[in-house]
Motif scaffolding. Structure first.
Motif, PDB file in Angstrom:
ATOM      1  N   ILE A   4       8.830  11.411  17.029  1.00 22.15           N
ATOM      2  CA  ILE A   4       8.013  12.023  16.142  1.00 22.15           C
ATOM      3  C   ILE A   4       7.521  11.083  15.103  1.00 22.15           C
ATOM      4  CG2 ILE A   4       7.889  14.070  14.464  1.00 22.15           C
ATOM      5  CD1 ILE A   4       8.423  14.885  17.158  1.00 22.15           C
ATOM      6  N   LEU A   5       6.355  10.840  15.390  1.00 19.52           N
ATOM      7  CA  LEU A   5       5.450   9.885  14.356  1.00 19.52           C
ATOM      8  C   LEU A   5       4.587  10.383  13.315  1.00 19.52           C
ATOM      9  CD1 LEU A   5       4.960   6.850  13.521  1.00 19.52           C
ATOM     10  CD2 LEU A   5       3.274   6.708  15.335  1.00 19.52           C
ATOM     11  N   LEU A  21       5.467  -1.201  16.232  1.00 24.49           N
ATOM     12  CA  LEU A  21       4.790   0.083  15.978  1.00 24.49           C
ATOM     13  C   LEU A  21       3.918  -0.184  15.031  1.00 24.49           C
ATOM     14  CD1 LEU A  21       5.417   2.756  17.324  1.00 24.49           C
ATOM     15  CD2 LEU A  21       6.899   3.374  15.447  1.00 24.49           C
ATOM     16  N   ILE A  22       4.153  -0.806  13.733  1.00 16.44           N
ATOM     17  CA  ILE A  22       3.153  -0.911  12.929  1.00 16.44           C
ATOM     18  C   ILE A  22       1.867  -1.745  13.242  1.00 16.44           C
ATOM     19  CG2 ILE A  22       2.742  -2.174  10.567  1.00 16.44           C
ATOM     20  CD1 ILE A  22       5.504  -1.706  10.065  1.00 16.44           C
ATOM     21  N   THR A  23       2.107  -2.799  13.874  1.00 14.24           N
ATOM     22  CA  THR A  23       0.960  -3.499  14.613  1.00 14.24           C
ATOM     23  C   THR A  23       0.075  -2.361  15.427  1.00 14.24           C
ATOM     24  OG1 THR A  23       2.206  -5.450  14.281  1.00 14.24           O
ATOM     25  CG2 THR A  23       0.219  -5.455  16.084  1.00 14.24           C
ATOM     26  N   LYS A  24       0.975  -1.714  16.289  1.00 18.74           N
ATOM     27  CA  LYS A  24       0.222  -0.821  17.273  1.00 18.74           C
ATOM     28  C   LYS A  24      -0.705   0.029  16.608  1.00 18.74           C
ATOM     29  CE  LYS A  24       1.596   2.499  20.824  1.00 18.74           C
ATOM     30  NZ  LYS A  24       0.827   2.037  21.927  1.00 18.74           N
ATOM     31  N   TYR A  25      -0.233   0.639  15.646  1.00 24.93           N
ATOM     32  CA  TYR A  25      -1.077   1.401  15.060  1.00 24.93           C
ATOM     33  C   TYR A  25      -2.000   0.852  13.621  1.00 24.93           C
ATOM     34  CZ  TYR A  25       0.900   4.982  17.712  1.00 24.93           C
ATOM     35  OH  TYR A  25       1.455   5.954  18.689  1.00 24.93           O
ATOM     36  N   ASP A  26      -2.596  -0.349  13.849  1.00 24.71           N
ATOM     37  CA  ASP A  26      -3.327  -1.056  13.223  1.00 24.71           C
ATOM     38  C   ASP A  26      -2.972  -1.065  11.598  1.00 24.71           C
ATOM     39  OD1 ASP A  26      -4.841  -1.882  15.128  1.00 24.71           O
ATOM     40  OD2 ASP A  26      -5.936  -0.013  15.305  1.00 24.71           O
ATOM     41  N   MET A  27      -1.906  -1.069  11.316  1.00 23.32           N
ATOM     42  CA  MET A  27      -1.376  -1.146   9.988  1.00 23.32           C
ATOM     43  C   MET A  27      -0.750  -2.550   9.763  1.00 23.32           C
ATOM     44  SD  MET A  27       0.589   2.388   9.393  1.00 23.32           S
ATOM     45  CE  MET A  27      -0.410   3.887   9.606  1.00 23.32           C
ATOM     46  N   LYS A  28      -0.560  -2.995   8.301  1.00 19.46           N
ATOM     47  CA  LYS A  28       0.146  -4.308   7.971  1.00 19.46           C
ATOM     48  C   LYS A  28       1.434  -3.906   7.174  1.00 19.46           C
ATOM     49  CE  LYS A  28      -4.099  -6.331   7.588  1.00 19.46           C
ATOM     50  NZ  LYS A  28      -5.162  -7.333   6.839  1.00 19.46           N
ATOM     51  N   GLU A  30       2.956  -5.375   5.122  1.00 20.42           N
ATOM     52  CA  GLU A  30       2.650  -5.606   3.583  1.00 20.42           C
ATOM     53  C   GLU A  30       2.553  -4.030   2.988  1.00 20.42           C
ATOM     54  OE1 GLU A  30       2.641  -8.975   5.759  1.00 20.42           O
ATOM     55  OE2 GLU A  30       0.989  -7.714   5.614  1.00 20.42           O
ATOM     56  N   THR A  31       1.711  -3.473   3.510  1.00 21.21           N
ATOM     57  CA  THR A  31       1.003  -2.454   2.833  1.00 21.21           C
ATOM     58  C   THR A  31       1.630  -1.089   3.398  1.00 21.21           C
ATOM     59  OG1 THR A  31      -0.905  -2.290   4.404  1.00 21.21           O
ATOM     60  CG2 THR A  31      -1.306  -3.464   2.200  1.00 21.21           C
ATOM     61  N   VAL A  32       2.597  -1.072   4.178  1.00 21.58           N
ATOM     62  CA  VAL A  32       3.385   0.187   4.781  1.00 21.58           C
ATOM     63  C   VAL A  32       4.785   0.420   4.250  1.00 21.58           C
ATOM     64  CG1 VAL A  32       3.978   1.219   7.022  1.00 21.58           C
ATOM     65  CG2 VAL A  32       1.971   0.102   6.875  1.00 21.58           C
ATOM     66  N   VAL A  33       5.078   1.680   4.016  1.00 22.91           N
ATOM     67  CA  VAL A  33       6.549   2.010   3.776  1.00 22.91           C
ATOM     68  C   VAL A  33       6.797   2.617   5.049  1.00 22.91           C
ATOM     69  CG1 VAL A  33       8.162   3.202   2.619  1.00 22.91           C
ATOM     70  CG2 VAL A  33       6.666   2.038   1.330  1.00 22.91           C
ATOM     71  N   VAL A  34       7.991   2.617   5.731  1.00 21.89           N
ATOM     72  CA  VAL A  34       8.464   3.282   6.725  1.00 21.89           C
ATOM     73  C   VAL A  34       9.752   3.862   6.391  1.00 21.89           C
ATOM     74  CG1 VAL A  34       9.571   2.654   9.086  1.00 21.89           C
ATOM     75  CG2 VAL A  34       7.831   1.045   8.256  1.00 21.89           C
ATOM     76  N   GLU A  35       9.840   5.221   7.141  1.00 24.95           N
ATOM     77  CA  GLU A  35      10.833   6.184   6.834  1.00 24.95           C
ATOM     78  C   GLU A  35      11.485   6.073   8.414  1.00 24.95           C
ATOM     79  OE1 GLU A  35      11.435  10.772   6.046  1.00 24.95           O
ATOM     80  OE2 GLU A  35      10.846   9.815   4.281  1.00 24.95           O
ATOM     81  N   LYS A  56      12.638  10.066  14.384  1.00 25.23           N
ATOM     82  CA  LYS A  56      11.451  10.626  13.596  1.00 25.23           C
ATOM     83  C   LYS A  56      10.840   9.530  12.406  1.00 25.23           C
ATOM     84  CE  LYS A  56      13.172  15.239  13.717  1.00 25.23           C
ATOM     85  NZ  LYS A  56      13.633  16.359  13.264  1.00 25.23           N
ATOM     86  N   ILE A  57       9.682   8.969  12.650  1.00 26.26           N
ATOM     87  CA  ILE A  57       9.367   7.930  11.762  1.00 26.26           C
ATOM     88  C   ILE A  57       8.019   8.221  11.093  1.00 26.26           C
ATOM     89  CG2 ILE A  57       8.159   5.580  11.995  1.00 26.26           C
ATOM     90  CD1 ILE A  57       9.732   5.402  14.760  1.00 26.26           C
ATOM     91  N   GLU A  58       8.068   8.088   9.984  1.00 24.06           N
ATOM     92  CA  GLU A  58       6.998   8.036   8.920  1.00 24.06           C
ATOM     93  C   GLU A  58       6.495   6.569   8.584  1.00 24.06           C
ATOM     94  OE1 GLU A  58       5.372  11.112   7.969  1.00 24.06           O
ATOM     95  OE2 GLU A  58       6.798  12.240   9.067  1.00 24.06           O
ATOM     96  N   LEU A  59       4.990   6.422   8.813  1.00 23.98           N
ATOM     97  CA  LEU A  59       4.372   5.303   8.447  1.00 23.98           C
ATOM     98  C   LEU A  59       3.681   5.797   7.405  1.00 23.98           C
ATOM     99  CD1 LEU A  59       3.512   3.481  11.855  1.00 23.98           C
ATOM    100  CD2 LEU A  59       5.584   3.154  10.476  1.00 23.98           C
ATOM    101  N   ILE A  60       3.812   5.320   6.188  1.00 24.31           N
ATOM    102  CA  ILE A  60       3.122   5.586   5.088  1.00 24.31           C
ATOM    103  C   ILE A  60       2.384   4.198   4.406  1.00 24.31           C
ATOM    104  CG2 ILE A  60       3.209   6.473   2.602  1.00 24.31           C
ATOM    105  CD1 ILE A  60       6.062   7.383   3.748  1.00 24.31           C
ATOM    106  N   ARG A  61       0.998   4.338   4.224  1.00 22.12           N
ATOM    107  CA  ARG A  61       0.182   3.309   4.080  1.00 22.12           C
ATOM    108  C   ARG A  61      -0.090   3.504   2.592  1.00 22.12           C
ATOM    109  NH1 ARG A  61      -4.440   1.332   7.764  1.00 22.12           N
ATOM    110  NH2 ARG A  61      -3.692   3.091   8.830  1.00 22.12           N
TER     111      ARG A  61
END
Length: 66
Positions: A4-5, A21-28, A30-35, A56-61
């Motif tokens: 669950i993303l 995973l961060i790279t796959k979704y075009d995020m950096k 340095e600017t992402v918090v992961v839960e 269960k993963i949350e990528l918060i930009r």
């Protein structure tokens, strides 16, 4: 592998590290918090922590602005 993303069911073709995973979704990193399953893993562990079935993963930009 199903995870669950950001509240959506996602099918991954293999296990990914958090960094991948961060790279796959075009995020950096340095600017992402992961839960991950309710926890906030240390950024130093992103290269060594792999996704698992049912995670269960949350990528918060963070976005700057004024």
């Amino acid at each position: 592998m199903k995870i669950i993303l950001n509240g959506d069911a996602v099918e991954l073709e293999r296990a990914y590290t958090i960094s991948e995973l961060i790279t796959k979704y075009d995020m950096k990193k340095e600017t992402v918090v992961v839960e991950l399953n309710g926890d906030l893993p240390d950024k130093a562990t992103y290269d060594d922590t792999f996704t698992k079935e049912g995670d269960k993963i949350e990528l918060i930009r963070f976005v700057g602005g004024g």
